[in-house]
Scaffold this active site. Structure first.
Site, PDB file in Angstrom:
ATOM      1  CE  LYS A  52      -3.814  -2.509   2.013  1.00  0.00           C
ATOM      2  NZ  LYS A  52      -4.415  -3.053   3.212  1.00  0.00           N
ATOM      3  CD  GLN A  96      -3.319  -4.835   6.264  1.00  0.00           C
ATOM      4  OE1 GLN A  96      -3.273  -3.881   5.502  1.00  0.00           O
ATOM      5  NE2 GLN A  96      -3.835  -5.990   5.898  1.00  0.00           N
ATOM      6  CG  ASP A 119      -9.918  -0.798   4.036  1.00  0.00           C
ATOM      7  OD1 ASP A 119      -9.541  -1.043   2.875  1.00  0.00           O
ATOM      8  OD2 ASP A 119      -9.240  -1.065   5.030  1.00  0.00           O
TER       9      ASP A 119
END
Length: 278
Positions: A52, A96, A119
């Site tokens: 990322k 995460q 997300d």
């Protein structure tokens, strides 16, 4: 001849588009910033976080990295999220997963401001998706829609079956296909006669988390098959939820593993970050 849908190529196209958008924003003095939080030292998570960061650097999005110790308390993590929610210079917050067992994932995801939830996991963004309002959309399902569209595969009027009902892929996938005017059925572990249903599908999306589960007996001749799974087989090679070798000859189009859906997730994350909700 079966079309092999090239997720690497399509994800690169999207990243190039994002890069151009980010450069245009920077020309107006607008800098997009993504904050990435990792708790603990899970090796797979470290790889994902690093990917990322690399993607951010490539497209020109500023990334802030918070690598917290395994023993970080839930309160400390929530305090950091609260601080990032308030910061005007932070556009997106990504935690995460998975988190250490002593931390409640649901509570953490709820703590992220919906306007910074790149997300697309916050209930407000999920709710917006379900009623057709703007908001962040979960990156993997959004990437699958891009794969289909950019491969010239029409969704409207097609019978679409989603195998799996997870909050991250299955449910938002069904809603996105519905939004594109597909006729959608969701199958899961309690569904009776699964193969009878999947064999009706013009578009079959498989997200069950079981290696090589789906073979040619699940698939209608000429279907499009999208494989979301990623595993290691007995020979330590990457494989999906679909037995590619057995299914591919029966499809008009199929995604491989690796190189299909996987690269799209980070590309769509970058797209979410560049577009912003605020």
């Amino acid at each position: 001849m079966t079309q092999i849908i090239d997720g690497k190529k399509i994800s690169q196209e999207i990243k190039e588009e994002v890069k151009a958008k980010v450069e245009a924003l920077q020309a107006k003095g607008i800098v997009r910033t993504l904050a990435v939080i990792q708790v603990g030292n899970d090796p797979a998570s470290a790889v994902y976080v690093n990917n990322k960061k690399k993607a951010c650097a490539y497209v020109g999005i500023r990334s802030l990295s918070y690598e917290l110790a395994e023993e970080t308390t839930q309160e400390e993590l929530l305090a950091l999220i609260g601080e990032l929610n308030q910061r005007e210079d932070v556009d997106g917050i990504l935690v995460q997963l998975p988190l250490p067992k002593h931390i409640d994932e649901d509570r953490v995801l709820l703590a992220i401001s919906p306007e910074k939830d790149v997300d697309g996991f916050h209930p407000m963004n999920v709710g917006n998706l379900s009623i057709g309002r703007p908001g962040y959309v979960s990156c993997t399902p959004a990437g699958i829609i891009e794969l289909l569209k950019r491969s010239g595969i029409a969704i409207e009027g097609k019978e679409c079956v989603v195998l799996g009902r997870s909050n991250i892929v299955g449910k938002p996938m069904a809603m996105l296909l519905l939004r594109e005017n597909g006729t959608v059925t969701v199958c899961h572990s309690r569904t009776k006669d699964v193969k009878e249903i999947t064999r009706r599908a013009d578009i079959l999306v498989v997200a069950v988390g079981k290696p090589m589960l789906v073979d040619e007996t699940y698939v209608k001749e000429g279907a499009v098959v999208i494989d979301v799974g990623i595993h290691r087989d007995a020979a330590n090679r990457l494989c999906g939820d679909v037995n590619f070798e057995r299914v591919a000859p029966h499809c008009t189009a199929i995604t491989p593993v690796p190189g299909g859906v996987g690269p799209m997730t980070i590309a769509m994350l970058m797209k979410n970050c560049a577009e912003g909700c605020r």
